[in-house]
Design an enzyme around this catalytic site. Structure first.
Site, short mmCIF file in Angstrom:
data_model
loop_
_atom_site.label_atom_id
_atom_site.label_comp_id
_atom_site.label_asym_id
_atom_site.label_seq_id
_atom_site.Cartn_x
_atom_site.Cartn_y
_atom_site.Cartn_z
N THR B 149 -68.51 43.59 37.59
CA THR B 149 -69.98 44.28 36.97
C THR B 149 -70.64 45.69 37.87
O THR B 149 -70.22 46.64 37.79
CB THR B 149 -70.48 42.38 37.52
OG1 THR B 149 -69.59 42.17 38.40
CG2 THR B 149 -70.18 41.76 36.03
N LYS B 175 -62.38 39.97 38.63
CA LYS B 175 -64.04 40.47 39.72
C LYS B 175 -64.49 40.00 40.34
O LYS B 175 -64.77 38.56 40.75
CB LYS B 175 -64.66 40.79 37.42
CG LYS B 175 -65.40 39.50 37.96
CD LYS B 175 -66.38 38.74 37.99
CE LYS B 175 -67.80 39.80 38.77
NZ LYS B 175 -69.19 39.42 39.75
N THR B 186 -63.93 29.95 42.15
CA THR B 186 -64.44 31.15 42.83
C THR B 186 -64.79 31.93 41.82
O THR B 186 -65.32 31.68 40.79
CB THR B 186 -62.46 31.95 43.30
OG1 THR B 186 -62.40 33.06 43.53
CG2 THR B 186 -61.57 31.75 41.84
N GLU B 272 -70.18 44.33 47.20
CA GLU B 272 -70.88 44.94 47.01
C GLU B 272 -71.40 45.81 48.11
O GLU B 272 -71.90 45.20 49.02
CB GLU B 272 -71.97 44.62 46.34
CG GLU B 272 -71.84 43.81 44.67
CD GLU B 272 -72.83 42.78 44.31
OE1 GLU B 272 -73.93 42.75 43.24
OE2 GLU B 272 -73.85 42.77 45.43
N THR B 403 -82.47 46.21 37.03
CA THR B 403 -83.57 47.34 37.39
C THR B 403 -82.35 48.65 36.79
O THR B 403 -81.31 48.74 36.96
CB THR B 403 -84.45 47.89 37.50
OG1 THR B 403 -83.68 47.87 39.04
CG2 THR B 403 -85.88 46.69 38.06
#
Lengths: 403, 403
Positions: B149, B175, B186, B272, B403
């Site tokens: 992702t 991932k 997990t 991230e 978005t």
């Protein structure tokens, strides 16, 4: 009940001051504050549950154990925590303050906030305390500035209320910003009242109130080592002392709650780097425990906080936070809506997404006070939690806090 | 044991593929992946404990209840969670995959990852599955790309090991990135092995392993709704099937752990917005529970994470996180040090700060793999947790994810 000016100096018999003494390098920032009651006051306090506790908390606990206090001395810029000589320095601060004011060191409450693990130099404080004494007056705002760390806004409030026909006043100041995730206690908040109330009931009122107020605030999930709320009640309003849980006690609780809720909102809205106040209202919970856990889980979710920063109606993250709150919730009954001055928009019904106008949602979420409304459809308990969005500035502020 | 290439296709009898079918707008990103075992395999899985569960998890649980599986189909770009027709779509994905491969739908594991609460259109998947079938081959990497992702790096690993003199192989893909705070389960991880092991013991190995591996990873404290680890063991290596907890089982556990620890580190390092992998090693704990709680509390602390981003040796935040971990720890016995390729520096001894070179600390913390070493001085238990720093990019990625 009326909102009045004056902060911690609004109630009879209290004066305050705040000055720059040199703990902080920036000379334009006050770094030490004093609050003084001309009459010895009943006092109550609650503290952080973090096992690592600032030295000032240990000293304050001892000093307040008789239920009384007359002055509060508080510095910012250094938390006096995890220092080998911490207790010694905190005791010295009380002694210096007491000598200057002509009171007992045992009647001084001491607090510190700032970086952890750097020795706190007593020299600037030695110089600062006489300055604080000289400035004592109707200076709640100066004191409020003196306890700020990364706060961008000063936080003070006062209200007047009646007890048995006698006008009483109560006011408070607070510092918040980072390391805010109070647990059975809270960040630095100092509240003064001239209402006559026994120290037992004062403690009862405070301990009860914080469960729905400061303990429902989170900026970053980090429970500080130096959290403390102190209330002083010097009885100078002249009401008949509150000694039992009667209507007068209820009136006092209501006034106290007005002060604490206001300060909670201030602390959340001024969280480090925050651009938005988030208020999560959970209703329809099966019990109080569930309502609180769910509200706090949502307000603590980094992903929800980041979505709010981006004005993105990404309600899936709200559902996700409900799901991991470790509560008995039927996720197929959950409704979610977002609300602000621009209106309200429903985004999830019975656990599934519904069609909604992204444009309208954006308009609502671009405001700086957002309500996240969650209905669990499982009972009548409700709860509110306060937090803020997660922003670039939170990272910036905390990436180089010490430099 | 040797690290080998091939990922989930390293072990005998497995092929894989990944393509872009149109769930994602960006045509250069694969958005669907297939893993296939030519022989029906024993299978084990663990799932998220979030009460809100992705529809694919419900379907997978049912399909894997007989301890067997033959294929894994997984899309990215949409989590198929909190959708009214979620189960139906997940079942359809299995059915389409089974028809294409000529196997039973009940032997297909299905997974989805991406945004929550937006209906998953079956049409692109219908088109994609024949493409996946056509591409089946030694394409672990393509499959690994297909499940990403916001991941920036592909995550795959394989090792060879011996069971009773027979060479076996095990490999996995994962991932990670956001909404990563696994709890008794997990994120998405698919592991394949040709080792012969009963499905009971396979499940036992997996359930035991994740306690020290995936459950000790946190990127942002948000436990996902779609977390899942699946292991398939098709027995094609030809070893005598492992049916009891003997030395062979220990060898298998060791190989499995090599795969899972590697993937944990990949997931944390590629959290991230992350610029740094944080590895917190707690030693000297009184018990395993305490070691784990303390390590995870530190790795989850937003303030510690932001300090690491800023290469700031602000160890007070580490102490703070230990203090609120809700464990029985004597904070006056805690030592803290930071370590990287550039060396190691002690910053706290017995709960108090010690003098250290800020320059050296900075040099150490500017590296992209940081160890936070904590000694509790209270016993012999130890634990490791993995996380990452908190950065501007975390906020950026999550401020406008949809978005």
């Amino acid at each position: 009940m009326n909102i009045i000016s004056g902060g911690v100096c609004a109630a009879k018999g209290y004066t305050a001051s705040g000055v720059h003494c040199g703990i902080r390098k920036n000379k334009s920032k006050n770094d030490i504050a004093l609050i003084f009651s001309e009459k010895k006051a009943n006092a109550a306090a609650v503290y952080t549950t973090n096992l690592v506790k600032g030295a000032p908390l240990t000293v304050t606990k001892k000093h307040i154990s008789d239920g009384q206090a007359q002055a509060i001395i508080c510095n910012s810029g250094n938390a006096n925590t995890c220092n080998a000589n911490g207790i010694e320095v905190a005791e010295k601060m009380c002694e210096l303050t007491a000598n200057e004011l002509g009171i007992n060191a045992e009647d001084v409450v001491v607090a510190s906030t700032g970086v952890i693990g750097q020795p706190l130099d007593i020299e600037p404080i030695k110089a600062g305390i006489p300055m604080l004494k000289a400035q004592l007056g109707n200076n709640s705002l100066q004191a409020a500035y003196g306890i700020m760390t990364t706060d961008t806004k000063v936080k003070e409030i006062a209200v007047s209320f009646e007890i048995g026909g006698v006008e009483c006043k109560i006011g408070g100041i607070a510092k918040g910003s980072g390391m805010i995730h109070p647990d059975m206690a809270t960040m630095l908040v100092f509240i003064t009242t001239d209402c006559a109330i026994s120290s037992n009931l004062l403690q009862k009122a405070l301990s009860s109130d914080i469960k729905d107020t400061f303990n429902m605030v989170s900026v970053d999930g980090d429970t500080s080592t130096n959290d403390m709320v102190v209330v002083m009640a010097n009885g100078m309003a002249g009401n008949k002392e509150i000694t039992e849980e009667n209507d007068d006690f209820a009136s006092f609780m209501k006034a106290l709650n007005t002060i604490t809720v206001y300060l909670c909102r201030c602390i959340a809205a001024d969280g480090e780097g925050a651009t938005k106040l988030l208020e999560c209202k959970v209703t329809g919970a099966k019990d109080d425990f569930t309502a609180k856990k769910v509200a706090k889980s949502i307000i603590c979710s980094s992903l929800t906080k980041a979505a709010m920063f981006g004005a993105d109606a990404n309600w899936g993250r709200v559902l996700c936070a409900i799901g991991y709150a470790k509560c008995d919730v039927d996720v197929n009954k959950v409704d979610v809506a977002f609300k602000s001055n621009k209106g309200v928009i429903e985004v999830c019904k019975e656990g599934s997404g519904i069609e909604f106008s992204e444009e309208k949602a954006k308009e609502i979420l671009l405001e700086n006070e957002i309500e996240i409304l969650v209905t669990l459809g499982d009972g009548n308990a409700s709860s509110t939690a306060w937090g803020c969005d997660l922003t670039y500035d939170y990272v910036k502020i905390n990436g180089d806090y010490r430099t």
